[in-house]
Design a protein around this motif. Sequence first.
Motif, short mmCIF file in Angstrom:
data_model
loop_
_atom_site.label_atom_id
_atom_site.label_comp_id
_atom_site.label_asym_id
_atom_site.label_seq_id
_atom_site.Cartn_x
_atom_site.Cartn_y
_atom_site.Cartn_z
N GLY A 168 0.79 -1.22 0.00
CA GLY A 168 0.00 0.00 0.00
C GLY A 168 0.82 1.27 0.00
N SER A 169 2.13 1.14 0.06
CA SER A 169 2.98 2.33 0.02
C SER A 169 3.06 2.86 -1.41
N ALA A 170 3.59 4.06 -1.56
CA ALA A 170 3.70 4.66 -2.89
C ALA A 170 4.63 3.83 -3.77
N THR A 171 4.25 3.72 -5.04
CA THR A 171 5.11 3.00 -5.98
C THR A 171 6.35 3.82 -6.29
N VAL A 172 7.37 3.15 -6.79
CA VAL A 172 8.65 3.79 -7.11
C VAL A 172 8.92 3.59 -8.59
N SER A 173 9.22 4.68 -9.30
CA SER A 173 9.45 4.61 -10.74
C SER A 173 10.85 5.09 -11.08
N GLY A 174 11.27 4.76 -12.30
CA GLY A 174 12.48 5.35 -12.86
C GLY A 174 13.69 4.45 -12.94
N SER A 175 13.65 3.28 -12.27
CA SER A 175 14.85 2.46 -12.28
C SER A 175 14.47 0.99 -12.11
N LEU A 176 15.34 0.11 -12.62
CA LEU A 176 15.16 -1.31 -12.38
C LEU A 176 15.60 -1.72 -10.98
N ASN A 177 16.26 -0.82 -10.26
CA ASN A 177 16.72 -1.09 -8.90
C ASN A 177 15.91 -0.23 -7.93
N ALA A 178 15.54 -0.82 -6.79
CA ALA A 178 14.77 -0.07 -5.81
C ALA A 178 15.09 -0.60 -4.42
N THR A 179 14.85 0.25 -3.40
CA THR A 179 15.06 -0.12 -2.00
C THR A 179 13.80 0.23 -1.23
N HIS A 180 13.37 -0.67 -0.34
CA HIS A 180 12.14 -0.43 0.41
C HIS A 180 12.24 -1.12 1.76
N ALA A 181 11.67 -0.48 2.79
CA ALA A 181 11.58 -1.05 4.14
C ALA A 181 10.11 -1.26 4.47
N TYR A 182 9.78 -2.43 4.95
CA TYR A 182 8.39 -2.75 5.27
C TYR A 182 8.09 -2.37 6.71
N ALA A 183 6.94 -1.74 6.91
CA ALA A 183 6.57 -1.24 8.23
C ALA A 183 5.93 -2.30 9.10
N ASP A 184 5.59 -3.44 8.52
CA ASP A 184 4.93 -4.47 9.31
C ASP A 184 5.26 -5.82 8.70
N ASN A 185 5.22 -6.82 9.57
CA ASN A 185 5.46 -8.17 9.08
C ASN A 185 4.29 -8.63 8.23
N GLY A 186 4.55 -9.65 7.37
CA GLY A 186 3.52 -10.17 6.50
C GLY A 186 4.15 -10.76 5.24
N VAL A 187 3.29 -11.23 4.38
CA VAL A 187 3.72 -11.78 3.09
C VAL A 187 3.17 -10.86 2.00
N TYR A 188 4.06 -10.31 1.17
CA TYR A 188 3.68 -9.30 0.18
C TYR A 188 4.07 -9.77 -1.23
#
Length: 393
Positions: free
Chosen positions: A273-293
């Motif tokens: 549900g976080s904002a999508t990230v555009s512009g690159s084939l590489n991305a970094t993201h931290a999840y705020a809660d446990n779960g399977v995404y």
Amino acid sequence: AEKLGKKPVAVNDAPGFVKGADQMVQEDAAPQTVPNWAAASSAGPSDEANQSLTFQVSNNNPALFIVQPAISADGTLTYTSAPDSSGSAQVTAQLRDNGGLDNGGIDISAAQSFIIRVTPVNDRPVLSSVAPVTVDEGSSVTIQLNPIVTDVETPDDQITWTAISSGGSALTVSVDSTARVVAIKGIDDGIATVTLTATDRGDPNGGSGQAPDYSEALSASTTVSVTVKNLAPLVAAGADQVANEGSAVNFAGTFSDAGAADTHTYNWDFGDGSATVSGSLNATHAYADNGVYTVTLTVTDDDGGVGRDTLIMTVNNVPPSVQILEPPSELVVAVNTPVPFSGTITDPGVNDTHAATWTFRTVGAPDEVFLAEVNGLTISDQFQFPAAGVYFI
């Protein structure tokens, strides 16, 4: 004429004429009319002037003509050569009158021969139409060339071909002279026209020897409509991953595209549900809660082709940590005196909610547990001790 003897007898004299010149025309020439080709046509002496005259004409190559040579009574020569035919014919002409053969008369002239030569003229190749062609980006299609050309003088394998595309970067074309095919390769989506040109070798028998040289090579062209279809990119989002909540996760995708001229945009959807990230084939993201995404990488080319791939992101829960702020590590208070208790909670799972308890332990008595007042990540309470003793919090 009269034959002398006991009594004059009428005897027919042979007619005569003066033949004209040999003839030469080009192959596929129009019907030929040569006025006064036969001159000085005569039935004989003046006393035979009223006889009617006709020419008898034959030749040794009738296949050379679709209208056989003929000579009218006034000496006009006519003939029409057969299409796509060249060569020579010896034509023999005799003039016949209607004076008859009585008393040894002669009603036909001596045979006179002449030549009609049809000089070869190179015929232009004839090309049949080619059906429209559809090809995918990155793929090729071939067109067989021999079946679409006809040339009466030049064998198929001696015809040379060129292929030119009007489609810019949409496709490339190449001619394989040995295999007798043209290869069309799709580069980028679009519609283009390919012009195929066949050039013959000229007429090997040469021309008339006069300008222009009718043995010169000739060309003919036909066009092919080619549609190049766009193919969507093939996308790989990467392997499934496992990480703790709050930790930075690196993603690296790849893709391939048969459309070598395409440009692309990239978009990462991390599934939380976080904002999508555009512009690159590489991305970094931290999840705020446990779960399977489910993480989705979308690659879109400039022609609207869309490719997607997903990976599974498993995020583990991380236990919170607690720090007691009040009371300090050691405190002496009077019985039944209110004592403030407070603390803070630290949790990398920023979307987690929390419950807390205070446990009071004293020697020789069971533990007492009280539900703490939690506001976000802050704990704030107040307790009184009804009896003297040493308590561990």
